[in-house]
Each structure stands twice: as structure tokens, then as C-alpha cells.
Design a protein around this motif. Structure first.
Motif, PDB file in Angstrom:
ATOM      1  N   GLY B   1      60.238  33.234  37.993  1.00  0.00           N
ATOM      2  CA  GLY B   1      59.869  32.450  36.838  1.00  0.00           C
ATOM      3  C   GLY B   1      60.209  33.143  35.551  1.00  0.00           C
ATOM      4  N   GLN B   3      60.038  35.065  32.196  1.00  0.00           N
ATOM      5  CA  GLN B   3      59.169  36.058  31.587  1.00  0.00           C
ATOM      6  C   GLN B   3      59.515  36.123  30.108  1.00  0.00           C
ATOM      7  N   PHE B  97      52.193  28.558  33.232  1.00  0.00           N
ATOM      8  CA  PHE B  97      51.965  29.581  32.222  1.00  0.00           C
ATOM      9  C   PHE B  97      52.974  30.699  32.448  1.00  0.00           C
ATOM     10  N   PHE B  99      54.274  34.595  31.065  1.00  0.00           N
ATOM     11  CA  PHE B  99      53.658  35.748  30.411  1.00  0.00           C
ATOM     12  C   PHE B  99      54.683  36.744  29.901  1.00  0.00           C
ATOM     13  N   GLY B 100      54.336  37.411  28.811  1.00  0.00           N
ATOM     14  CA  GLY B 100      55.107  38.540  28.342  1.00  0.00           C
ATOM     15  C   GLY B 100      54.811  39.766  29.179  1.00  0.00           C
ATOM     16  N   THR B 101      55.584  40.799  28.967  1.00  0.00           N
ATOM     17  CA  THR B 101      55.441  42.023  29.755  1.00  0.00           C
ATOM     18  C   THR B 101      54.363  42.941  29.212  1.00  0.00           C
TER      19      THR B 101
END
Lengths: 116, 109
Positions: B1, B3, B97, B99-101
Motif C-alpha cells: 500500500g 506510504q 488509511f 501512514f507516513g514513516t
């Protein structure tokens, strides 16, 4: 208080054993999610469920299984087929809606699984 | 997915300084979310943004939903030691949803 509970907080398992992580929510959310978090990395989606008796694979579903028999509960089983199961597992939930729905996601406290 | 691109990856600042971090995406989102995660705990939602251009504050935290719907930033003013942790951005579209790292923040007293 409304929220998400995960148990246990710490879990140890021997190689070759299956183990089930619990996730319960009382937020009346339709959608529930399982993520895996490895040190220094972001969240990776394992499975999600938008409604009871239905769930979809995420990005890293291999070696994991889930069930959604009740709205409040979404247990995750880490099977012996998962090659590298030691990680921090997070359960989350959200309201469910269509493509243009505004939404927030809330997380449980997490379960740290260690394979010995 | 997908990122999200979150920067900076880590920050070391003196207590009292302001902090800024941002996230960018190749996709548009309906909602931008910012979370804080303490070691060994689950992420806690800090701010949710619902509208392009929206600027929202929560105490010393201020976040904005980018006008293109593909980016967001978070500012923390007058940092204190308890601000230490990892900050994640997240974008929402439908039931997905992304997400950032994460940005690891260290505050030096």
C-alpha cells in the motif's frame, strides 16, 4: 470510557506455535484493522474488516488469519507460517463509510509478540 | 500500500524551540490525521483535518490540510520534554488509511 483494548500487552511464543491476539472496541465502530510495526518502520496493514463476517487482506496478510464474528471483536491469529512474527501489533477501528466520507482511526495500546 | 513521504525522519531540538514536520502524498485525501506514539504504546490521535486549506490548533500544536489535498504539516510551538516521541501523519480515503514513516522527536532540556 470508550476505547480499544488489546491483550495481552506482551506475548511470548515458541517457534511453530500459533498464537491469537485479542482486540475489543466499545466505540460502536464498524471497521477494524490490524497493523504490524517493526522497529523504525511505519505501520503495515495486515487485515481489515468493514463489517461483521467480512474481512479483506492487507499488504502483509501471509501467515496471519482473522475472524469478525462480533462487531466489537477482531482477533488476529499469527500462524506458524509467518516467517518473522516478532513485532509490535496494533489494532485500530474507525467508522465505516463511502469513498467521500470523512473518517478518523483510533488505536489500541498494542501487543508486543516475541517468538523464542 | 501507499506510504506517505514524511519529513524530517528525526529531529533533535532544545526545549522551548518550535518544531515543524510535513507529509506529502501522490494521492488526495478526505482527511489528514496526526498521531503521537510513545515507546511501546499505540498512536494517539492529536489532530484531525477535514477540509483543504483548514488550519487547526490543539494547544501548542497546529496543523494544516494542504490546499491540493495531497499534503499536511504539523507545528509544535515551545517544545517541552514530554513532546518526545514519534509523530505520524495519516491520510484517509474511504475506509483506507495510509501512514507516513514517522518523525522521531527528541527534546533536549
Amino acid at each position: 470510557d470508550g476505547g480499544i483494548t488489546q491483550s495481552p500487552k506482551y506475548l511470548f511464543r515458541k517457534e511453530g506455535q500459533n498464537v491469537t491476539l485479542s482486540c475489543e472496541q466499545n466505540l460502536n465502530h464498524d471497521a477494524m484493522y490490524w497493523y504490524r510495526q517493526d522497529p523504525g518502520q511505519g505501520l503495515r496493514l495486515i487485515y481489515y474488516s468493514q463489517i461483521v463476517n467480512d474481512f479483506q487482506k492487507g499488504d502483509i496478510a501471509e501467515g496471519y488469519s482473522v475472524s469478525r464474528e462480533k462487531k466489537e471483536s477482531f482477533p488476529l491469529t499469527v500462524t506458524s507460517a509467518q516467517k518473522n512474527p516478532t513485532a509490535f501489533y496494533l489494532c485500530a477501528s474507525s467508522l465505516s463509510g463511502g469513498a467521500f466520507y470523512f473518517n478518523e482511526q483510533f488505536f489500541g495500546p498494542g501487543t508486543r509478540l516475541t517468538v523464542l | 500500500g501507499q506510504q506517505l513521504n514524511q519529513s524530517p525522519q528525526s529531529m533533535f531540538i532544545q526545549e522551548g524551540e518550535d518544531v515543524s514536520m510535513n507529509c506529502t502524498s501522490s494521492s488526495i485525501f478526505n482527511t489528514w490525521l496526526w498521531y503521537k506514539q510513545d515507546p511501546g504504546e499505540g498512536p494517539v490521535l492529536l489532530i484531525a483535518l477535514y477540509k483543504a486549506g483548514e488550519l487547526t490548533s490543539n494547544g501548542r500544536l497546529t496543523a494544516q490540510f494542504g490546499i491540493t489535498r495531497k499534503d499536511s504539516f504539523l507545528n509544535i510551538s515551545a517544545s517541552i520534554p514530554s513532546d518526545v516521541g514519534i509523530y505520524f501523519c495519516a491520510g484517509q480515503f474511504g475506509n483506507q488509511f495510509y501512514f507516513g514513516t514517522g518523525t522521531s522527536l527528541t527534546v533536549i532540556p
